[in-house]
Write an enzyme that holds these catalytic residues in place. Structure first.
Site, mmCIF file in Angstrom:
data_model
loop_
_atom_site.group_PDB
_atom_site.id
_atom_site.type_symbol
_atom_site.label_atom_id
_atom_site.label_comp_id
_atom_site.label_asym_id
_atom_site.label_seq_id
_atom_site.Cartn_x
_atom_site.Cartn_y
_atom_site.Cartn_z
ATOM 1 N N GLY A 71 4.081 3.728 5.183
ATOM 2 C CA GLY A 71 5.242 3.405 6.013
ATOM 3 C C GLY A 71 5.821 2.039 5.739
ATOM 4 O O GLY A 71 6.623 1.528 6.516
ATOM 5 N N GLY A 116 7.502 1.370 2.942
ATOM 6 C CA GLY A 116 8.640 1.513 2.034
ATOM 7 C C GLY A 116 8.274 1.458 0.559
ATOM 8 O O GLY A 116 9.130 1.153 -0.279
ATOM 9 N N SER A 117 7.014 1.785 0.222
ATOM 10 C CA SER A 117 6.630 1.609 -1.183
ATOM 11 C C SER A 117 7.439 2.497 -2.131
ATOM 12 O O SER A 117 7.782 2.056 -3.225
ATOM 13 C CB SER A 117 5.131 1.798 -1.385
ATOM 14 O OG SER A 117 4.809 3.148 -1.375
ATOM 15 N N SER A 118 7.787 3.706 -1.715
ATOM 16 C CA SER A 118 8.515 4.569 -2.668
ATOM 17 C C SER A 118 9.907 3.992 -2.952
ATOM 18 O O SER A 118 10.341 3.932 -4.106
ATOM 19 C CB SER A 118 8.583 6.020 -2.187
ATOM 20 O OG SER A 118 9.417 6.155 -1.067
ATOM 21 N N ALA A 119 10.593 3.517 -1.917
ATOM 22 C CA ALA A 119 11.913 2.896 -2.150
ATOM 23 C C ALA A 119 11.755 1.606 -2.949
ATOM 24 O O ALA A 119 12.544 1.316 -3.851
ATOM 25 C CB ALA A 119 12.600 2.609 -0.810
ATOM 26 N N ALA A 120 10.714 0.832 -2.633
ATOM 27 C CA ALA A 120 10.524 -0.452 -3.310
ATOM 28 C C ALA A 120 10.237 -0.275 -4.799
ATOM 29 O O ALA A 120 10.715 -1.050 -5.629
ATOM 30 C CB ALA A 120 9.391 -1.228 -2.636
ATOM 31 N N ASP A 167 15.154 2.369 4.149
ATOM 32 C CA ASP A 167 14.110 1.832 3.267
ATOM 33 C C ASP A 167 14.728 1.182 2.029
ATOM 34 O O ASP A 167 14.270 0.125 1.583
ATOM 35 C CB ASP A 167 13.135 2.943 2.837
ATOM 36 C CG ASP A 167 12.205 3.344 3.976
ATOM 37 O OD1 ASP A 167 12.505 2.980 5.127
ATOM 38 O OD2 ASP A 167 11.198 4.009 3.711
ATOM 39 N N PRO A 199 0.840 -1.193 0.000
ATOM 40 C CA PRO A 199 0.000 0.000 0.000
ATOM 41 C C PRO A 199 0.881 1.250 0.000
ATOM 42 O O PRO A 199 1.824 1.339 0.790
ATOM 43 C CB PRO A 199 -0.813 -0.115 1.296
ATOM 44 C CG PRO A 199 -0.329 -1.319 2.009
ATOM 45 C CD PRO A 199 0.713 -2.014 1.191
#
Ligand code: MEV
Length: 313
Positions: free
Chosen positions: A98, A100-104, A145, A94
């Site tokens: 929190g 870590g989606s942006s890093a992932a 992250d 999601p």
């Protein structure tokens, strides 16, 4: 021609925010959530296909600025022109929670681009490129992250130091609950930086306390002491709330979890929305905590058996 790259979500057990100031953090890869990016050969301008936008990369909306930067910088590193490919991103992490989606997204996309252009990618370059995206996303990233979403091991992490994987042999379950409210990592990171200017001593004490709690948490995990870990989690939440990075819903869910039998609970990640975590002694306790959190308004929960979440990449 087609190539894919993958990455996973992450959960910070202890040490969010204080990790930015050089204190240690303990974090887990969250393998129940993942991202897959596919790069496909096309002709013409680069196109992007993700949940927020489908169309030309050059016209992507502002919220995707970090992704555009990462694609542009990666193509430049690969000495490839920005044309003749499509990037499709599929995610079960999601966004803005929190995890870590942006890093992932950055990790999976960089991996896919290197595979597409058949170039080897070192972990060092992967982290460096991911941190370009993270710097745009929230200003002053610790690198945690990027490390967690590109790796499969729990880490004891200190900014700028070699990663220390450690086994997670804790007899306990972790319940992760989504508040349904978008987290505000950038605002939260900036507000602590501001607090450091206006109340340096109090802020420093809270940050240092969070660091000591992360160290104690590591010892508790190594000694299989879930009750102690739960206590440290409660204390960490109080410090994070003091620093202004919690919110009403997170505070409420922490209380609900403890009332439902959790050994401890706290927010996880950037805060001001996003997710919270609760530690439960066994599977039944985890189920009770999870259902109490859903009853109290959490939009989703995940249950994670500590030390029992490995997958092959
Ligand atoms: C965000 O997931 C974690 C923070 O500590 C920021 C960072 O480490 O870069 C809030």
């Amino acid at each position: 021609m087609k190539a894919t790259g993958t990455s996973n979500g992450k959960i910070i057990l202890m040490g969010e925010h204080s990790v930015v100031y050089g204190e240690p953090a303990v974090a887990l890869p969250f393998l129940a959530t993942s991202i897959e990016t596919t790069v496909t050969k096309t002709s013409g301008a680069v196109t992007l296909d993700c949940v927020f936008y489908q169309g030309a990369l050059s016209k992507a909306p502002e919220r995707l600025l970090n992704l555009v930067a990462v694609i542009t910088e990666t193509a430049a590193r690969l000495n490839q022109p920005l044309q003749d490919f499509n990037i499709t991103i599929k995610s079960t992490i999601p966004p803005e929670r929190g995890m870590g989606s942006s890093a992932a997204v950055a990790v999976a996309t960089i991996r896919a681009l290197y595979r597409f252009f058949e170039e080897p990618l070192s972990h060092e370059v992967l982290l460096e490129l991911t941190n370009i995206s993270e710097t745009i996303a929230h200003g002053n990233p610790s690198g945690l992250d990027a490390a967690m979403t590109s790796g499969q091991d729990p880490l004891f992490f200190i900014k700028g130091q070699p990663f220390v994987p450690f086994p997670l042999n804790l007899t306990a379950y972790l319940v992760v609950a989504d508040t349904g409210i978008s987290g505000q990592t950038k605002e939260a990171v900036n507000s602590i930086a501001d607090l450091y200017k206006t109340a340096p001593e109090l802020t420093h004490t809270a940050i240092a306390t969070l660091g000591r709690l992360a160290e104690q948490a590591k010892v508790a995990i190594e000694g299989d002491k879930p009750v102690e870990l739960g206590l440290y989690m409660k204390q960490a939440h109080e410090q994070l709330a003091f620093l202004g990075v919690s919110n009403r819903m997170l505070d409420d869910l922490v209380q609900v979890a403890v009332k439902a039998g959790a050994l401890g609970a706290k927010l996880t990640g950037g805060g001001r929305g996003g997710c919270m975590i609760a530690l439960a002694a066994d599977k039944e306790a985890a189920a009770a905590v999870s259902s109490a959190l859903l009853d109290a308004g959490a939009v989703n929960t995940w249950t994670y058996q500590m030390g029992d979440d490995k997958r092959d990449d």
